[in-house]
Design a protein around this motif. Structure first.
Motif, PDB file in Angstrom:
ATOM      1  N   ASN A 103       0.843  -1.202   0.000  1.00 51.00           N
ATOM      2  CA  ASN A 103       0.000   0.000   0.000  1.00 51.00           C
ATOM      3  C   ASN A 103       0.876   1.249   0.000  1.00 51.00           C
ATOM      4  OD1 ASN A 103      -2.404  -1.580   0.205  1.00 51.00           O
ATOM      5  ND2 ASN A 103      -1.946  -1.868   2.365  1.00 51.00           N
ATOM      6  N   PRO A 104       1.544   1.534  -1.121  1.00 50.67           N
ATOM      7  CA  PRO A 104       2.509   2.634  -1.140  1.00 50.67           C
ATOM      8  C   PRO A 104       1.841   4.002  -1.249  1.00 50.67           C
ATOM      9  CG  PRO A 104       2.319   1.711  -3.322  1.00 50.67           C
ATOM     10  CD  PRO A 104       1.462   0.853  -2.412  1.00 50.67           C
ATOM     11  N   SER A 105       2.590   4.995  -0.857  1.00 46.69           N
ATOM     12  CA  SER A 105       2.235   6.392  -1.090  1.00 46.69           C
ATOM     13  C   SER A 105       3.465   7.040  -1.717  1.00 46.69           C
ATOM     14  CB  SER A 105       1.857   7.072   0.223  1.00 46.69           C
ATOM     15  OG  SER A 105       1.518   8.425  -0.018  1.00 46.69           O
ATOM     16  N   ILE A 106       3.535   6.975  -3.046  1.00 48.23           N
ATOM     17  CA  ILE A 106       4.745   7.353  -3.776  1.00 48.23           C
ATOM     18  C   ILE A 106       4.370   8.282  -4.927  1.00 48.23           C
ATOM     19  CG2 ILE A 106       6.667   6.505  -5.175  1.00 48.23           C
ATOM     20  CD1 ILE A 106       6.279   3.766  -3.862  1.00 48.23           C
ATOM     21  N   THR A 107       5.201   9.285  -5.155  1.00 48.18           N
ATOM     22  CA  THR A 107       5.085  10.083  -6.371  1.00 48.18           C
ATOM     23  C   THR A 107       6.152   9.580  -7.322  1.00 48.18           C
ATOM     24  OG1 THR A 107       4.258  11.993  -5.182  1.00 48.18           O
ATOM     25  CG2 THR A 107       5.185  12.389  -7.362  1.00 48.18           C
ATOM     26  N   GLY A 108       5.707   9.046  -8.456  1.00 50.38           N
ATOM     27  CA  GLY A 108       6.613   8.397  -9.387  1.00 50.38           C
ATOM     28  C   GLY A 108       7.271   9.365 -10.339  1.00 50.38           C
ATOM     29  N   PRO A 109       7.874   8.785 -11.378  1.00 46.66           N
ATOM     30  CA  PRO A 109       7.683   7.412 -11.810  1.00 46.66           C
ATOM     31  C   PRO A 109       8.411   6.386 -10.937  1.00 46.66           C
ATOM     32  CG  PRO A 109       9.290   8.483 -13.224  1.00 46.66           C
ATOM     33  CD  PRO A 109       8.770   9.538 -12.289  1.00 46.66           C
TER      34      PRO A 109
END
Length: 195
Positions: free
Chosen positions: A60-66
Motif C-alpha cells: 500500500n505505497p504512497s509514492i510520487t513516481g515514476p
C-alpha cells in the motif's frame, strides 16, 4: 519504458539473491518486502524472469513516481505470489506507478478470499502485459483518475476480472478475461471509460 528526467536508479532481484547484496544484476537482492522499501521516485525494481517471489503482506505505497516494477532476463514473467487475504496492492495515494511484465498470483481457490489483486494502481498508474490471477478480483480501481491496464490477462479470479467502480478516465486496452468468475468477467458503473 521511457527514461525519466534524472534517469533511473535500478535494483535487481532474483531467487538466488540476498537482501544484503547491492542489487546489481550480478549481485541481486531477494525479497519483495525489501523491494517495497526501496521504491521511490525514479526507481526501477526488476525481478528475474522465471523466478517466484513470495509476498506475505499487502503493498500500500504512497509514492510520487515514476516508479516501475518490471522484469529482466529471459523466460516466463516473474511471479509475485501473494499469500495473504488483504489483497496484493492498493496504491490509491500514489502517482505514476508502473507494473510491467509481471504475474500477480494469489492463493484462490485454496484461500477463498485472497482479496483484490490490484485495488488501485494510483493516479496515472499502469499495468502493462501483466497477469493477475487467483485473486478475489483482478483489477478494481476506484475513485482515481487516469489509470490504464493494457495487454493484461485476468484469469481464474473468484468474483471479477475487473470491477471498475466510479473511476473516471480508466482505459482497458487489449486485455483478456477468462475463467473462474462467480459473478462477472467485467463489471463497471463509471464514466469516461475506454474498453
Amino acid at each position: 519504458s521511457s527514461t525519466p528526467v534524472g534517469g533511473w536508479t535500478t535494483y535487481y532481484f532474483a531467487a538466488s539473491g540476498s537482501d544484503s547484496n547491492p542489487g546489481t544484476q550480478a549481485s541481486p537482492k531477494l525479497t519483495f518486502a525489501h523491494a517495497a522499501t526501496l521504491a521511490a521516485t525514479n526507481v526501477r525494481i526488476l525481478f528475474n524472469k522465471g523466478d517466484t517471489f513470495p509476498v506475505s503482506a499487502a503493498y500500500n505505497p504512497s509514492i510520487t513516481g515514476p516508479v516501475e516494477f518490471s522484469a529482466y532476463g529471459s523466460g516466463a514473467n516473474p511471479i509475485l505470489h501473494y499469500t495473504s487475504t488483504a489483497g496484493f496492492m492498493n496504491a490509491a495515494s500514489s502517482t505514476d506507478l508502473r507494473f510491467v511484465d509481471l504475474v500477480l498470483d494469489g492463493d484462490y481457490p485454496t484461500v477463498l478470499d485472497p482479496g483484490i489483486g490490484v485495488s488501485n494502481v494510483g493516479v496515472h498508474g499502469l499495468l502493462l502485459r501483466c497477469t493477475v490471477q487467483n485473486m478475489r478480483d483482478g483489477f478494481s480501481p476506484s475513485w482515481l483518475s487516469s489509470c490504464t491496464a493494457q495487454e493484461c490477462i485476468f484469469d481464474e479470479n473468484k468474483k471479477y476480472g475487473s470491477f471498475i467502480n466510479a473511476n473516471p478516465k480508466t482505459a482497458i486496452l487489449g486485455c483478456t478475461y477468462s475463467n473462474g468468475n462467480d459473478e462477472a468477467l467485467f463489471r463497471t458503473y463509471t464514466y469516461k471509460l475506454v474498453v
